[in-house]
Design a protein around this motif. Structure first.
Motif, PDB file in Angstrom:
ATOM      1  N   SER A  72      -3.989 -36.305  81.082  1.00 56.77           N
ATOM      2  CA  SER A  72      -3.434 -34.953  81.106  1.00 56.77           C
ATOM      3  C   SER A  72      -4.357 -34.050  81.901  1.00 56.77           C
ATOM      4  O   SER A  72      -5.557 -33.990  81.658  1.00 56.77           O
ATOM      5  CB  SER A  72      -3.274 -34.411  79.693  1.00 56.77           C
ATOM      6  N   ALA A  73      -3.800 -33.384  82.870  1.00 57.78           N
ATOM      7  CA  ALA A  73      -4.588 -32.553  83.774  1.00 57.78           C
ATOM      8  C   ALA A  73      -5.157 -31.342  83.048  1.00 57.78           C
ATOM      9  O   ALA A  73      -4.470 -30.677  82.290  1.00 57.78           O
ATOM     10  CB  ALA A  73      -3.712 -32.093  84.926  1.00 57.78           C
ATOM     11  N   ALA A  74      -6.425 -31.081  83.299  1.00 56.29           N
ATOM     12  CA  ALA A  74      -7.030 -29.831  82.845  1.00 56.29           C
ATOM     13  C   ALA A  74      -6.582 -28.776  83.840  1.00 56.29           C
ATOM     14  O   ALA A  74      -6.573 -29.009  85.049  1.00 56.29           O
ATOM     15  CB  ALA A  74      -8.550 -29.957  82.825  1.00 56.29           C
ATOM     16  N   ALA A  75      -6.165 -27.635  83.360  1.00 54.37           N
ATOM     17  CA  ALA A  75      -5.582 -26.636  84.253  1.00 54.37           C
ATOM     18  C   ALA A  75      -6.119 -25.254  83.965  1.00 54.37           C
ATOM     19  O   ALA A  75      -6.621 -24.968  82.882  1.00 54.37           O
ATOM     20  CB  ALA A  75      -4.060 -26.639  84.107  1.00 54.37           C
ATOM     21  N   VAL A  76      -5.998 -24.417  84.963  1.00 53.21           N
ATOM     22  CA  VAL A  76      -6.332 -23.010  84.801  1.00 53.21           C
ATOM     23  C   VAL A  76      -5.138 -22.213  85.312  1.00 53.21           C
ATOM     24  O   VAL A  76      -4.623 -22.461  86.392  1.00 53.21           O
ATOM     25  CB  VAL A  76      -7.648 -22.637  85.531  1.00 53.21           C
ATOM     26  N   LEU A  77      -4.663 -21.292  84.470  1.00 60.53           N
ATOM     27  CA  LEU A  77      -3.552 -20.424  84.846  1.00 60.53           C
ATOM     28  C   LEU A  77      -4.113 -19.214  85.568  1.00 60.53           C
ATOM     29  O   LEU A  77      -5.113 -18.630  85.143  1.00 60.53           O
ATOM     30  CB  LEU A  77      -2.790 -19.965  83.603  1.00 60.53           C
ATOM     31  N   PRO A 101     -12.010 -22.022  95.166  1.00 62.72           N
ATOM     32  CA  PRO A 101     -13.302 -22.332  94.535  1.00 62.72           C
ATOM     33  C   PRO A 101     -13.176 -22.623  93.040  1.00 62.72           C
ATOM     34  O   PRO A 101     -13.920 -23.430  92.504  1.00 62.72           O
ATOM     35  CB  PRO A 101     -14.139 -21.083  94.781  1.00 62.72           C
ATOM     36  N   VAL A 102     -12.233 -21.978  92.366  1.00 63.71           N
ATOM     37  CA  VAL A 102     -12.023 -22.241  90.941  1.00 63.71           C
ATOM     38  C   VAL A 102     -11.691 -23.713  90.747  1.00 63.71           C
ATOM     39  O   VAL A 102     -12.235 -24.383  89.880  1.00 63.71           O
ATOM     40  CB  VAL A 102     -10.908 -21.342  90.362  1.00 63.71           C
ATOM     41  N   HIS A 103     -10.821 -24.244  91.585  1.00 60.81           N
ATOM     42  CA  HIS A 103     -10.451 -25.658  91.507  1.00 60.81           C
ATOM     43  C   HIS A 103     -11.655 -26.551  91.812  1.00 60.81           C
ATOM     44  O   HIS A 103     -11.951 -27.483  91.080  1.00 60.81           O
ATOM     45  CB  HIS A 103      -9.311 -25.948  92.482  1.00 60.81           C
ATOM     46  N   TRP A 104     -12.356 -26.274  92.910  1.00 57.72           N
ATOM     47  CA  TRP A 104     -13.462 -27.148  93.304  1.00 57.72           C
ATOM     48  C   TRP A 104     -14.623 -27.102  92.326  1.00 57.72           C
ATOM     49  O   TRP A 104     -15.271 -28.103  92.084  1.00 57.72           O
ATOM     50  CB  TRP A 104     -13.948 -26.797  94.702  1.00 57.72           C
ATOM     51  N   ILE A 105     -14.893 -25.954  91.749  1.00 54.42           N
ATOM     52  CA  ILE A 105     -16.016 -25.827  90.823  1.00 54.42           C
ATOM     53  C   ILE A 105     -15.673 -26.429  89.460  1.00 54.42           C
ATOM     54  O   ILE A 105     -16.480 -27.101  88.844  1.00 54.42           O
ATOM     55  CB  ILE A 105     -16.436 -24.347  90.682  1.00 54.42           C
ATOM     56  N   SER A 106     -14.451 -26.202  88.986  1.00 53.11           N
ATOM     57  CA  SER A 106     -14.097 -26.623  87.632  1.00 53.11           C
ATOM     58  C   SER A 106     -13.410 -27.981  87.566  1.00 53.11           C
ATOM     59  O   SER A 106     -13.352 -28.589  86.503  1.00 53.11           O
ATOM     60  CB  SER A 106     -13.178 -25.579  86.996  1.00 53.11           C
ATOM     61  N   GLY A 107     -12.848 -28.448  88.671  1.00 54.94           N
ATOM     62  CA  GLY A 107     -12.085 -29.694  88.652  1.00 54.94           C
ATOM     63  C   GLY A 107     -10.740 -29.546  87.976  1.00 54.94           C
ATOM     64  O   GLY A 107     -10.069 -30.529  87.680  1.00 54.94           O
ATOM     65  N   LEU A 131     -15.060 -21.857  81.486  1.00 57.21           N
ATOM     66  CA  LEU A 131     -14.247 -22.547  82.487  1.00 57.21           C
ATOM     67  C   LEU A 131     -14.807 -23.932  82.788  1.00 57.21           C
ATOM     68  O   LEU A 131     -14.062 -24.890  82.955  1.00 57.21           O
ATOM     69  CB  LEU A 131     -14.194 -21.713  83.772  1.00 57.21           C
ATOM     70  N   LEU A 132     -16.127 -24.048  82.820  1.00 59.30           N
ATOM     71  CA  LEU A 132     -16.775 -25.296  83.207  1.00 59.30           C
ATOM     72  C   LEU A 132     -17.028 -26.258  82.048  1.00 59.30           C
ATOM     73  O   LEU A 132     -17.373 -27.414  82.279  1.00 59.30           O
ATOM     74  CB  LEU A 132     -18.107 -24.991  83.896  1.00 59.30           C
ATOM     75  N   ASP A 133     -16.838 -25.824  80.808  1.00 63.66           N
ATOM     76  CA  ASP A 133     -17.141 -26.644  79.631  1.00 63.66           C
ATOM     77  C   ASP A 133     -16.127 -27.776  79.475  1.00 63.66           C
ATOM     78  O   ASP A 133     -14.956 -27.533  79.160  1.00 63.66           O
ATOM     79  CB  ASP A 133     -17.142 -25.762  78.384  1.00 63.66           C
ATOM     80  N   PRO A 134     -16.540 -29.047  79.664  1.00 60.81           N
ATOM     81  CA  PRO A 134     -15.594 -30.157  79.540  1.00 60.81           C
ATOM     82  C   PRO A 134     -15.086 -30.350  78.105  1.00 60.81           C
ATOM     83  O   PRO A 134     -14.042 -30.960  77.897  1.00 60.81           O
ATOM     84  CB  PRO A 134     -16.389 -31.377  80.009  1.00 60.81           C
ATOM     85  N   ALA A 135     -15.822 -29.829  77.127  1.00 62.76           N
ATOM     86  CA  ALA A 135     -15.388 -29.943  75.730  1.00 62.76           C
ATOM     87  C   ALA A 135     -14.473 -28.782  75.334  1.00 62.76           C
ATOM     88  O   ALA A 135     -13.941 -28.770  74.227  1.00 62.76           O
ATOM     89  CB  ALA A 135     -16.610 -29.976  74.805  1.00 62.76           C
ATOM     90  N   GLY A 136     -14.290 -27.828  76.227  1.00 55.97           N
ATOM     91  CA  GLY A 136     -13.451 -26.665  75.926  1.00 55.97           C
ATOM     92  C   GLY A 136     -11.974 -26.989  76.048  1.00 55.97           C
ATOM     93  O   GLY A 136     -11.577 -28.149  76.215  1.00 55.97           O
ATOM     94  N   PRO A 137     -11.138 -25.962  75.978  1.00 57.99           N
ATOM     95  CA  PRO A 137      -9.683 -26.170  76.071  1.00 57.99           C
ATOM     96  C   PRO A 137      -9.286 -26.823  77.393  1.00 57.99           C
ATOM     97  O   PRO A 137      -9.892 -26.566  78.432  1.00 57.99           O
ATOM     98  CB  PRO A 137      -9.110 -24.755  75.986  1.00 57.99           C
TER      99      PRO A 137
END
Length: 150
Positions: free
Chosen positions: A13-18, A30-36, A89-95
């Motif tokens: 499941s893709a991690a996403a940012v709205l 940059p949001v995509h490249w920095i956060s994945g 935004l960068l926390d892999p354990a976050g939402p």
């Protein structure tokens, strides 16, 4: 035409940012490249509420090529918390999914992404103009009219 599938149907499941509707395009990549994370617009953008869009509720489903090849559901988007800091935004354990706060985007805005710094340096673009070079590149990618719009 790009095939767009639900993000939840992806192998992982893709991690996403709205992205809020007020986002300047140069800040988005940059949001995509920095956060994945996959970039996704919020639903019901005011510029899609017309007869031309015919039920397409994001700019990239009405006028432009999609930002990504997966689409969040309205339910996923409605339940998403806000990323209020860059650390969140960068926390892999976050939402898995979150809404980007405008202040986080402002932190990223003036920077040319690291992956392009060498290219900018080689082109001899003066430091005080690099932000504008990057803005032009990002806008050219994000604002790609779809075939219907052309």
């Amino acid at each position: 035409m790009a095939v767009v599938r639900p993000c939840s149907n992806q192998r992982q499941s893709a991690a996403a940012v709205l992205l809020p509707p007020c986002c300047p395009p140069a800040s988005l990549l940059p949001v995509h490249w920095i956060s994945g994370r996959v970039l996704h617009e919020e639903f019901d953008h005011f510029l899609t509420k017309n007869g031309y869009c015919g039920g397409n509720v994001t700019l990239d489903s009405c006028y432009f090529e999609p930002l990504t090849r997966c689409r969040l559901s309205r339910e996923e988007a409605a339940a998403a918390p806000t990323f209020e800091t860059l650390d969140q935004l960068l926390d892999p354990a976050g939402p898995r999914i979150g809404v980007l706060d405008i202040n986080v985007m402002a932190e990223l805005r003036p920077n040319v992404p690291k992956r392009f710094e060498q290219q900018v340096e080689e082109r001899g673009i003066p430091n005080k103009r690099r932000h504008y070079w990057w803005r032009a590149q990002a806008i050219a990618y994000i604002i790609r009219p779809n075939a219907r719009t052309l």
